[in-house]
Design a protein around this motif. Structure first.
Motif, PDB file in Angstrom:
ATOM      1  N   VAL A   6       0.835  -1.197   0.000  1.00  0.00           N
ATOM      2  CA  VAL A   6       0.000   0.000   0.000  1.00  0.00           C
ATOM      3  C   VAL A   6       0.873   1.252   0.000  1.00  0.00           C
ATOM      4  O   VAL A   6       2.086   1.183   0.202  1.00  0.00           O
ATOM      5  CB  VAL A   6      -0.944   0.028   1.219  1.00  0.00           C
ATOM      6  CG1 VAL A   6      -1.862  -1.184   1.221  1.00  0.00           C
ATOM      7  CG2 VAL A   6      -0.155   0.092   2.531  1.00  0.00           C
ATOM      8  N   THR A   7       0.245   2.395  -0.220  1.00  0.00           N
ATOM      9  CA  THR A   7       0.948   3.664  -0.127  1.00  0.00           C
ATOM     10  C   THR A   7       1.078   4.066   1.337  1.00  0.00           C
ATOM     11  O   THR A   7       0.408   3.520   2.221  1.00  0.00           O
ATOM     12  CB  THR A   7       0.190   4.760  -0.878  1.00  0.00           C
ATOM     13  OG1 THR A   7      -1.073   4.969  -0.239  1.00  0.00           O
ATOM     14  CG2 THR A   7      -0.031   4.378  -2.333  1.00  0.00           C
ATOM     15  N   LEU A   8       1.911   5.075   1.577  1.00  0.00           N
ATOM     16  CA  LEU A   8       2.034   5.612   2.928  1.00  0.00           C
ATOM     17  C   LEU A   8       0.682   6.067   3.467  1.00  0.00           C
ATOM     18  O   LEU A   8       0.321   5.766   4.605  1.00  0.00           O
ATOM     19  CB  LEU A   8       3.011   6.793   2.934  1.00  0.00           C
ATOM     20  CG  LEU A   8       4.501   6.491   3.060  1.00  0.00           C
ATOM     21  CD1 LEU A   8       5.301   7.760   2.816  1.00  0.00           C
ATOM     22  CD2 LEU A   8       4.825   5.901   4.427  1.00  0.00           C
ATOM     23  N   ARG A   9      -0.045   6.796   2.657  1.00  0.00           N
ATOM     24  CA  ARG A   9      -1.326   7.335   3.119  1.00  0.00           C
ATOM     25  C   ARG A   9      -2.301   6.207   3.448  1.00  0.00           C
ATOM     26  O   ARG A   9      -3.015   6.272   4.452  1.00  0.00           O
ATOM     27  CB  ARG A   9      -1.915   8.261   2.055  1.00  0.00           C
ATOM     28  CG  ARG A   9      -3.195   8.960   2.488  1.00  0.00           C
ATOM     29  CD  ARG A   9      -3.610  10.032   1.505  1.00  0.00           C
ATOM     30  NE  ARG A   9      -2.624  11.103   1.440  1.00  0.00           N
ATOM     31  CZ  ARG A   9      -2.750  12.165   0.642  1.00  0.00           C
ATOM     32  NH1 ARG A   9      -3.793  12.277  -0.160  1.00  0.00           N
ATOM     33  NH2 ARG A   9      -1.821  13.101   0.647  1.00  0.00           N
ATOM     34  N   GLU A  10      -2.327   5.184   2.614  1.00  0.00           N
ATOM     35  CA  GLU A  10      -3.218   4.054   2.883  1.00  0.00           C
ATOM     36  C   GLU A  10      -2.816   3.329   4.166  1.00  0.00           C
ATOM     37  O   GLU A  10      -3.678   2.907   4.944  1.00  0.00           O
ATOM     38  CB  GLU A  10      -3.202   3.093   1.693  1.00  0.00           C
ATOM     39  CG  GLU A  10      -3.893   3.639   0.456  1.00  0.00           C
ATOM     40  CD  GLU A  10      -3.635   2.804  -0.784  1.00  0.00           C
ATOM     41  OE1 GLU A  10      -4.467   2.860  -1.710  1.00  0.00           O
ATOM     42  OE2 GLU A  10      -2.587   2.114  -0.839  1.00  0.00           O
ATOM     43  N   ALA A  11      -1.516   3.185   4.389  1.00  0.00           N
ATOM     44  CA  ALA A  11      -1.050   2.510   5.599  1.00  0.00           C
ATOM     45  C   ALA A  11      -1.454   3.279   6.844  1.00  0.00           C
ATOM     46  O   ALA A  11      -1.965   2.704   7.817  1.00  0.00           O
ATOM     47  CB  ALA A  11       0.466   2.340   5.546  1.00  0.00           C
ATOM     48  N   VAL A  39       2.241  12.240  11.292  1.00  0.00           N
ATOM     49  CA  VAL A  39       2.194  13.669  11.647  1.00  0.00           C
ATOM     50  C   VAL A  39       1.378  14.438  10.616  1.00  0.00           C
ATOM     51  O   VAL A  39       0.532  15.275  10.964  1.00  0.00           O
ATOM     52  CB  VAL A  39       3.619  14.238  11.771  1.00  0.00           C
ATOM     53  CG1 VAL A  39       3.573  15.749  11.993  1.00  0.00           C
ATOM     54  CG2 VAL A  39       4.370  13.555  12.914  1.00  0.00           C
ATOM     55  N   ARG A  40       1.602  14.159   9.325  1.00  0.00           N
ATOM     56  CA  ARG A  40       0.846  14.852   8.280  1.00  0.00           C
ATOM     57  C   ARG A  40      -0.652  14.581   8.396  1.00  0.00           C
ATOM     58  O   ARG A  40      -1.487  15.446   8.107  1.00  0.00           O
ATOM     59  CB  ARG A  40       1.330  14.412   6.894  1.00  0.00           C
ATOM     60  CG  ARG A  40       2.705  14.896   6.531  1.00  0.00           C
ATOM     61  CD  ARG A  40       3.028  14.632   5.073  1.00  0.00           C
ATOM     62  NE  ARG A  40       4.444  14.853   4.850  1.00  0.00           N
ATOM     63  CZ  ARG A  40       5.356  13.883   4.834  1.00  0.00           C
ATOM     64  NH1 ARG A  40       4.989  12.619   4.995  1.00  0.00           N
ATOM     65  NH2 ARG A  40       6.630  14.165   4.649  1.00  0.00           N
ATOM     66  N   ALA A  41      -0.994  13.367   8.799  1.00  0.00           N
ATOM     67  CA  ALA A  41      -2.409  13.002   8.941  1.00  0.00           C
ATOM     68  C   ALA A  41      -3.023  13.587  10.199  1.00  0.00           C
ATOM     69  O   ALA A  41      -4.226  13.440  10.424  1.00  0.00           O
ATOM     70  CB  ALA A  41      -2.552  11.479   8.945  1.00  0.00           C
ATOM     71  N   ALA A 260       7.860  25.539  13.410  1.00  0.00           N
ATOM     72  CA  ALA A 260       8.414  25.962  12.125  1.00  0.00           C
ATOM     73  C   ALA A 260       9.072  24.784  11.410  1.00  0.00           C
ATOM     74  O   ALA A 260       8.968  24.639  10.181  1.00  0.00           O
ATOM     75  CB  ALA A 260       9.418  27.096  12.334  1.00  0.00           C
ATOM     76  N   TYR A 261       9.753  23.925  12.188  1.00  0.00           N
ATOM     77  CA  TYR A 261      10.372  22.723  11.611  1.00  0.00           C
ATOM     78  C   TYR A 261       9.307  21.817  10.993  1.00  0.00           C
ATOM     79  O   TYR A 261       9.471  21.318   9.875  1.00  0.00           O
ATOM     80  CB  TYR A 261      11.137  21.969  12.698  1.00  0.00           C
ATOM     81  CG  TYR A 261      11.686  20.634  12.247  1.00  0.00           C
ATOM     82  CD1 TYR A 261      12.958  20.535  11.707  1.00  0.00           C
ATOM     83  CD2 TYR A 261      10.927  19.468  12.378  1.00  0.00           C
ATOM     84  CE1 TYR A 261      13.459  19.317  11.287  1.00  0.00           C
ATOM     85  CE2 TYR A 261      11.426  18.246  11.959  1.00  0.00           C
ATOM     86  CZ  TYR A 261      12.690  18.174  11.415  1.00  0.00           C
ATOM     87  OH  TYR A 261      13.181  16.963  10.985  1.00  0.00           O
ATOM     88  N   LEU A 262       8.222  21.588  11.718  1.00  0.00           N
ATOM     89  CA  LEU A 262       7.152  20.741  11.204  1.00  0.00           C
ATOM     90  C   LEU A 262       6.605  21.287   9.890  1.00  0.00           C
ATOM     91  O   LEU A 262       6.362  20.522   8.940  1.00  0.00           O
ATOM     92  CB  LEU A 262       6.023  20.625  12.230  1.00  0.00           C
ATOM     93  CG  LEU A 262       6.324  19.848  13.511  1.00  0.00           C
ATOM     94  CD1 LEU A 262       5.149  19.946  14.475  1.00  0.00           C
ATOM     95  CD2 LEU A 262       6.629  18.386  13.208  1.00  0.00           C
ATOM     96  N   GLN A 263       6.419  22.583   9.829  1.00  0.00           N
ATOM     97  CA  GLN A 263       5.865  23.184   8.622  1.00  0.00           C
ATOM     98  C   GLN A 263       6.784  22.973   7.427  1.00  0.00           C
ATOM     99  O   GLN A 263       6.342  22.565   6.345  1.00  0.00           O
ATOM    100  CB  GLN A 263       5.633  24.684   8.851  1.00  0.00           C
ATOM    101  CG  GLN A 263       4.887  25.372   7.713  1.00  0.00           C
ATOM    102  CD  GLN A 263       3.480  24.827   7.527  1.00  0.00           C
ATOM    103  OE1 GLN A 263       2.801  24.506   8.502  1.00  0.00           O
ATOM    104  NE2 GLN A 263       3.049  24.717   6.278  1.00  0.00           N
TER     105      GLN A 263
END
Length: 275
Positions: A6-11, A39-41, A260-263
């Protein structure tokens, strides 16, 4: 295998908010591509279980606000210093923490894999672990040896989801991972297990690979993520990215700096993961 690749997003969609999430790795073989996608999700209220001595893998999730509780034996950045997000969130009281000795954490995962509710562990009686962990208990030893009248027991850990990074997966869905990590045990103990890997190969090629073999039956999803452990190392393939770790450490020194790092390095960055 086609249903597991699967893709990262699917996982990451398999990880709900509030899940008990177990991670392996430290400054070697941390599943960083998977962690960045978590983190992105913007996953929240995760109960994080750090199997082994954790590092940037745990510190990033904590700093991003994804974790409400962490169960651990050690979280540090090794030669780079303290895990600053972990330390800051513990100090301000925004993170609940449950500390283990290394043997108790491994034993708890073992109990989870065995499907038993608790497991005896030597070396705890008379230590402060019995004070700071009220769920660690002393019971009468039914099989005493000499003066060994009591023994400590710790509750089993059965994660909802486990994530780890491996070297290779084959087209049948088996994975070979680092031999010094307990990834097969972790996968057995967990309801779901997700592996990111450097390569997808044939079954014949995988049988030639040295390391810990994790059968397909214990895995729920596999993500092809070259350099998926960076900036931690993947022994035999690439070293720790010291420059990126230095950037991380400077940013983690303050909450504003880390946001700021996360962004810049997470939300606006792209992973090179493929199906």
């Amino acid at each position: 295998m086609s249903s597991k690749l699967v893709t990262l997003r699917e996982a990451i969609s398999l990880i709900p908010d509030g899940a008990k999430l177990a991670i392996s790795g430290n400054m070697d073989m941390s599943p960083m591509a998977l962690i960045r996608e978590i983190v992105r999700a913007q996953k929240r209220q995760l109960y994080l279980v750090c199997v082994g001595a954790a590092a940037v893998n745990a510190d990033l999730l904590i700093g991003a606000g994804a974790v409400s509780t962490v169960e651990f034996s050690q979280i540090s950045m090794g030669e780079y210093g303290f895990a600053l997000n972990f330390r800051r969130h513990c100090e301000i009281g925004s993170l609940s923490s449950l500390e283990h000795a290394c043997p108790t954490l491994t034993a708890a995962i073992q109990a989870g894999a065995m499907g038993i509710p608790f497991i005896p562990v030597r070396g705890l009686l008379g230590t402060d672990y019995m004070k700071i962990r009220p769920d660690f208990q002393a019971i009468t030893n039914p099989y005493p040896y000499e003066d060994d009248k009591q023994i400590a027991i710790v509750p089993a850990i059965q994660p909802d989801v486990a994530i780890f990074h491996g070297y290779k997966a084959d087209t049948l869905g088996n994975v070979v991972a680092h031999p010094l990590q307990n990834n097969r045990l972790l996968a057995q103990a967990s309801q779901l297990a997700i592996a990111s890997v450097e390569e997808i190969v044939t079954p014949e090629e995988l049988r030639k690979e040295s390391g810990t073999w994790i059968p397909s039956m214990y895995l729920s999803a596999i993500v092809h993520a070259p350099r998926g452990a960076a900036p931690t190392s993947c022994p035999g393939r690439y070293e720790i990215d010291g420059e990126q770790i230095a950037i991380y450490m400077e940013a983690a020194a303050s909450q504003a700096g880390f946001q700021a790092y996360l962004q810049q390095h997470i939300y606006e960055a792209q992973e090179e993961a493929i199906r």
